[in-house]
Write a protein that holds these residues in place. Structure first.
Motif, short mmCIF file in Angstrom:
data_model
loop_
_atom_site.label_atom_id
_atom_site.label_comp_id
_atom_site.label_asym_id
_atom_site.label_seq_id
_atom_site.Cartn_x
_atom_site.Cartn_y
_atom_site.Cartn_z
N TYR A 105 0.84 -1.20 0.00
CA TYR A 105 0.00 0.00 0.00
C TYR A 105 0.88 1.25 0.00
N GLU A 136 -9.94 -6.69 3.56
CA GLU A 136 -10.20 -5.90 4.76
C GLU A 136 -10.00 -4.40 4.53
N GLN A 137 -9.12 -4.03 3.58
CA GLN A 137 -8.83 -2.62 3.32
C GLN A 137 -9.18 -2.24 1.88
N VAL A 140 -10.51 1.31 1.49
CA VAL A 140 -9.47 2.34 1.63
C VAL A 140 -8.72 2.51 0.31
#
Length: 162
Positions: A105, A136-137, A140
């Motif tokens: 990321y 999970e991200q 984002v």
């Protein structure tokens, strides 16, 4: 967009819920002691009931029978230990995966802010691939890509078109 139902959200906690050793060890010791005493009494009662009218059962025979059966409790405790160790290893593996994904990321976000357009394009692809790999991200990653697309674009005034 629907979130994958098979993958529960971890909320940053990657350690399994384990009971503390100072609580489990005394309880296990009391249970094993109670099991050994129960086995001793059960073996005494069983051998005495089978031996009606004959000479009394000797204590070493009862102890030998108890010691023969007692490794079953040890096997159960060894199985519990192996299960606990597996849970800890799975937690460590999940943390390592999360660290690797966080590094990816960071790299993709740095590429999005790079000065060269080709590197920024590679950052877009890297962030999209990361969103696919990190449920999970995922949101984002999508938010970062959307924010990148909403950034104002100012062409270089010194650059001339051919």
């Amino acid at each position: 967009m629907s979130i994958d139902k098979r993958c529960p959200k971890q909320l940053g906690r990657h350690a399994p819920d384990l009971w503390p050793v100072w609580l489990v060890a005394p309880i296990a010791l009391v249970l094993v002691s109670a099991l050994a005493y129960g086995l001793y009494q059960g073996a005494d009662a069983l051998l005495t009931a089978e031996n009606t009218g004959k000479e009394p059962v000797k204590v070493p025979d009862i102890i030998k029978t108890t010691v023969t059966v007692l490794p079953l409790a040890g096997a159960v405790l060894a199985g519990l230990y192996a299960y606990r160790k597996q849970l800890l290893d799975e937690g460590a593996s999940h943390r390592a995966d999360a660290t690797q994904l966080a590094d990816r990321y960071t790299t993709a976000a740095e590429q999005l802010g790079h000065g060269q357009p080709a590197v920024r394009l590679a950052g877009v692809y890297a962030m999209a691939r990361l969103a696919d790999d990190w449920p999970e991200q995922r949101q984002v990653c999508i938010d970062v890509l959307c924010a990148y697309l909403r950034m104002p674009y100012e062409p270089d005034p010194l650059r001339r078109e051919p």
